[in-house]
Scaffold this motif. Structure first.
Motif, short mmCIF file in Angstrom:
data_model
loop_
_atom_site.label_atom_id
_atom_site.label_comp_id
_atom_site.label_asym_id
_atom_site.label_seq_id
_atom_site.Cartn_x
_atom_site.Cartn_y
_atom_site.Cartn_z
N SER A 104 -36.01 32.02 -7.27
CA SER A 104 -36.76 31.49 -8.42
C SER A 104 -36.65 32.47 -9.58
N ALA A 105 -36.25 31.95 -10.76
CA ALA A 105 -36.12 32.77 -11.97
C ALA A 105 -37.44 32.75 -12.74
N GLU A 106 -38.08 33.91 -12.87
CA GLU A 106 -39.39 33.99 -13.49
C GLU A 106 -39.32 34.58 -14.90
N PHE A 107 -38.37 34.09 -15.69
CA PHE A 107 -38.28 34.48 -17.09
C PHE A 107 -38.09 33.23 -17.94
N ALA A 108 -38.14 33.39 -19.25
CA ALA A 108 -38.13 32.25 -20.16
C ALA A 108 -36.85 31.42 -20.04
N SER A 109 -36.98 30.13 -20.31
CA SER A 109 -35.83 29.22 -20.20
C SER A 109 -34.76 29.48 -21.26
N SER A 110 -35.09 30.24 -22.28
CA SER A 110 -34.12 30.58 -23.33
C SER A 110 -33.17 31.68 -22.89
#
Length: 451
Positions: A321-327
């Motif tokens: 799971s990537a826990e940083f902004a979608s940008s």
């Protein structure tokens, strides 16, 4: 004291070789490569950076897929030689712009001239790009940056942003552009390597950030540079989380455990307004190194589930799971997991919409590998692996598996939230404004999740 220096490709081809003292046999490069390729000692999968064969000490570092090697018969400091090899690689990159096998072969005359000035009869003279300018006179043959791998070191900053030119880190500090002019620009890179260990229940056991602020200047006249960091920056460890687990773009005090600065940096006003003043030398150099050991928000979470399906089969479910902004987009991700020794076959099942993902089972060392070309912030990716065992396992499969490790690169993202507020050039060009580039990148150093 160095007896020999050589550079090998990943295939073992000898690209550069210089014998300074004649004390080590001529076939040392072949001996070294065979030892590294077929290393089997103490259960290690890879050869250590320093080892001895028949009375010869071999020191090596790997830089962008190339092996930089030094040999000596005398008892010398390993840390000194390894640092020397890194600096030689940096000097060559400063002169050639691009460090790869092609650029070394096309510029072998310049490379040998550099090596003869850096080391004389085995003794180190200088590794300063600026000082070497007055002794080295060959011009580099510049390699076309378009031929670089799209996920190579020179391209990671150009991914997903138009603010960074693709040739940002591929220019020589001595070569001029067409028309005899030199583009006035300066690059500042905030590079952070994170180490983190998760418990089997997902809690953070250890966490650390090793960061550096790298600078590379193409400004004429050696003007003074003023570089301002966060106003709320403090140095010296305090108790508890440094910033309450906020996002990397949020506010809060940035607390560094410790740091050190390049010899050219003046700290006259650092305690007052967190500003660094310096006259940058030629080439790439670290303005500041820092370390942080307090808790931070990890960019990825790794969840692992192992279920036995009968006596000779099991299923592994890996979720990232990537826990940083979608940008923000991470690239060159690789997930690895050791499997039980009795594993004979593995079949993989990826998500239906999976693009740019590959899987592999390394039977020799019983390891599962999952590679992802990129991961967009806020997304989740799942891999299912069905294991088949050669014999019935009488031990706990979970205990024989793992831990799960992960490597990645995230351009334009930093975990510590250390920021460059502004980059000021004291003496500006009368005809045009110099270009300023500030770039961030986060990489995994040791990213491990226990099962």
């Amino acid at each position: 004291m160095i007896s020999q220096f050589f550079v090998l490709s990943q295939r073992g081809d000898n690209i550069v070789f210089r014998d300074y003292r004649g004390e080590v046999q001529k076939g040392s490069a072949e001996i070294f490569f065979r030892k590294v390729k077929f290393w089997e000692d103490g259960g290690l999968q890879e050869a250590p950076p320093v080892f001895n064969v028949d009375g010869v000490n071999y020191f090596h570092v790997k830089v962008v897929g190339l092996l930089f090697v030094a040999t000596t018969r005398v008892n010398t400091s390993p840390s000194f030689v390894l640092e020397l090899l890194q600096r030689i690689a940096r000097v060559i990159k400063d002169y050639l712009g691009i460090l790869n096998e092609d650029s070394l072969r096309k510029n072998f005359v310049l490379v040998y001239e550099l090596l003869d000035e850096v080391i004389d009869f085995g003794y180190v003279q200088t590794t300063s790009t600026e000082l070497l300018k007055s002794h080295v006179f060959n011009e580099p043959l510049v390699i076309d940056a378009a031929r670089l791998s799209p996920l190579g070191p020179a391209a990671i900053f150009a991914q997903g942003t138009k603010r960074m030119p693709g040739i940002a880190v591929t220019k020589s500090v001595v070569a001029t552009e067409s028309g005899g002019k030199r583009r006035e620009e300066i690059f500042v890179d905030i590079i952070e390597k994170i180490s983190i260990t998760f418990s089997s229940s997902g809690y953070i056991l250890t966490s650390e950030i090793d960061g550096t602020i790298q600078m590379k200047s193409y400004l004429s006249g050696n003007p003074e540079i003023r570089l301002a960091l966060n106003d709320d920056l403090s140095i010296g460890r305090s108790q508890g989380p440094a910033y309450g687990y906020r996002s990397s773009s949020g506010s809060g005090t940035v607390v560094l455990d410790d740091c050190n600065f390049h010899e050219s940096v003046r700290l006259d006003s650092f305690d007052i307004d967190k500003t660094l003043s310096l006259i940058p030398p030629d080439g790439e150099f670290p303005v500041m190194n820092y370390r942080l050991t307090q808790e931070f928000r990890p960019p990825f979470r790794i969840n692992t589930l192992i279920e036995e399906v009968g006596s000779l089969k099991a299923e592994v479910i890996l979720k990232v799971s990537a826990e940083f902004a979608s940008s923000i987009t991470a690239n060159t991700i690789k997930v690895q997991m050791p499997l039980p020794k009795c594993t004979s076959r593995v079949s993989f099942e990826l998500e239906a919409e999976a693009i740019g993902q590959t899987t592999d089972f390394k039977e020799a060392n019983k390891r599962l590998e999952w590679s992802l070309k990129k991961i967009v912030g806020g997304s989740e990716h799942t891999l299912r692996a069905k294991l088949t065992f050669s014999q019935e396992s009488h031990v706990n499969i979970t205990k024989e598996s793992g831990p799960v490790s992960m490597t990645f690169t995230i351009p334009m993202y930093n975990v510590s939230r250390l920021q460059v507020k502004y980059l000021q050039i004291a003496k500006k060009s009368a005809t045009h404004e110099p270009y300023r580039w500030v770039r961030y990148v986060t990489q995994a150093n040791s990213y491990v999740a226990r099962i």
